[in-house]
Design a protein around this motif. Structure first.
Motif: not given
Length: 303
Positions: A74-88
């Motif tokens: 809901h908040f447009g947070i990108k898959a960076n900064n150490g994100w290891t979960g799923p992304y699109m």
């Protein structure tokens, strides 16, 4: 006593007047669906609920974006900064930008709060009061949450248009007050008070009647029918706009050069309710007789 309470509620929530939206406005629906999540996040992380809701509306198209529908983001947070979960992958600043994907909407709200709370970039915001939504809006822009130069006024406009600041004095979905009963608290937890054209309204829920709304607000059933231009035999339906104060003779000044284009299924009464204008005045503003029937595509002037 209830009338006194209602006046306290109303005047404690006064915000700038901007034009209203239709009863089917997806932003109103978004607020109804996510207000409790935003309040819970405020209780735990001290981020104004109004800011969380406004960002959710802005970043997700009120829950209609592909990112929100398919990825619960809901908040447009990108898959960076150490994100290891799923992304699109969704085109944004770049055609191959990667955005976080969550299992539920609750996870998105929780991650948004942690994203702000745990980032040194946004640390200065937490020195602000939970009721200072303007400071938070300008701070988010200053700290680089969004590149849009109008991000702060956009958030503030959404908050004031939909009276979202009322939730900044909530606790677990209830107003802070020692003078109202549990029944009154429950009513206003379920019925958001919106502001349209300097008038206050709620959206009727299933089972609401003129009499039940009158009991909880202190505005008589007779006055409620009068304010909403309904006869004494009419019954409330779920989704009906119910004005709690008298509507205005013309629309908000921001609508001076912005006519309304009639949509399929709309009547002049629907338009009057949408913008907080008395029906007879809407006819007068457009030099129309009371027997005029709105036609799809017609332009209806609001001032």
């Amino acid at each position: 006593m209830k009338q006194h309470y209602f006046l306290i509620l109303i005047f404690s929530s006064i915000v700038s007047a901007v034009f209203g939206q239709a009863k089917k406005d997806i932003r109103w629906t978004y607020v109804e669906n996510y207000k409790d999540m935003a309040v819970e996040q405020m209780r735990r992380y001290h981020i104004p609920a109004s800011i969380t809701l406004a960002q959710g509306i802005c970043e997700s198209g009120a829950g209609t974006s592909r990112l929100a529908r398919e990825g619960h983001n809901h908040f447009g947070i990108k898959a960076n900064n150490g994100w290891t979960g799923p992304y699109m992958i969704v085109a944004d600043d770049r055609p191959d930008d990667r955005f976080r994907v969550y299992r539920t909407d609750d996870e998105s709200y929780e991650d948004h709060s942690r994203f702000l709370r745990n980032s040194p970039r946004y640390s200065s915001l937490f020195a602000l009061k939970e009721t200072d939504y303007k400071g938070w809006a300008h701070g988010l822009k200053r700290c680089g949450y969004a590149t849009n130069p109008n991000y702060a006024p956009m958030l503030i406009g959404i908050i004031e248009r939909y009276n979202l600041s009322q939730f900044d004095s909530y606790s677990s979905g209830r107003y802070h007050s020692k003078t109202k009963s549990e029944a009154e608290s429950a009513f206003f937890a379920e019925h958001i008070v919106y502001k349209v054209n300097r008038c206050y309204l709620i959206i009727a829920n299933s089972g609401d009647t003129w009499e039940s709304v009158a009991r909880e607000t202190g505005v008589s059933a007779r006055k409620l029918r009068k304010y909403n231009e309904r006869d004494k035999r009419s019954q409330l339906q779920s989704g009906d706009i119910v004005y709690l104060t008298k509507k205005r003779s013309k629309g908000d000044k921001s609508l001076k050069l912005t006519p309304h284009r009639v949509q399929p299924g709309e009547s002049m009464y629907d338009i009057a309710q949408r913008y907080g204008i008395r029906l007879k005045n809407l006819y007068k503003l457009n030099a129309l007789t009371p027997d005029y029937v709105a036609q799809v595509g017609d332009l209806i002037w609001l001032r």
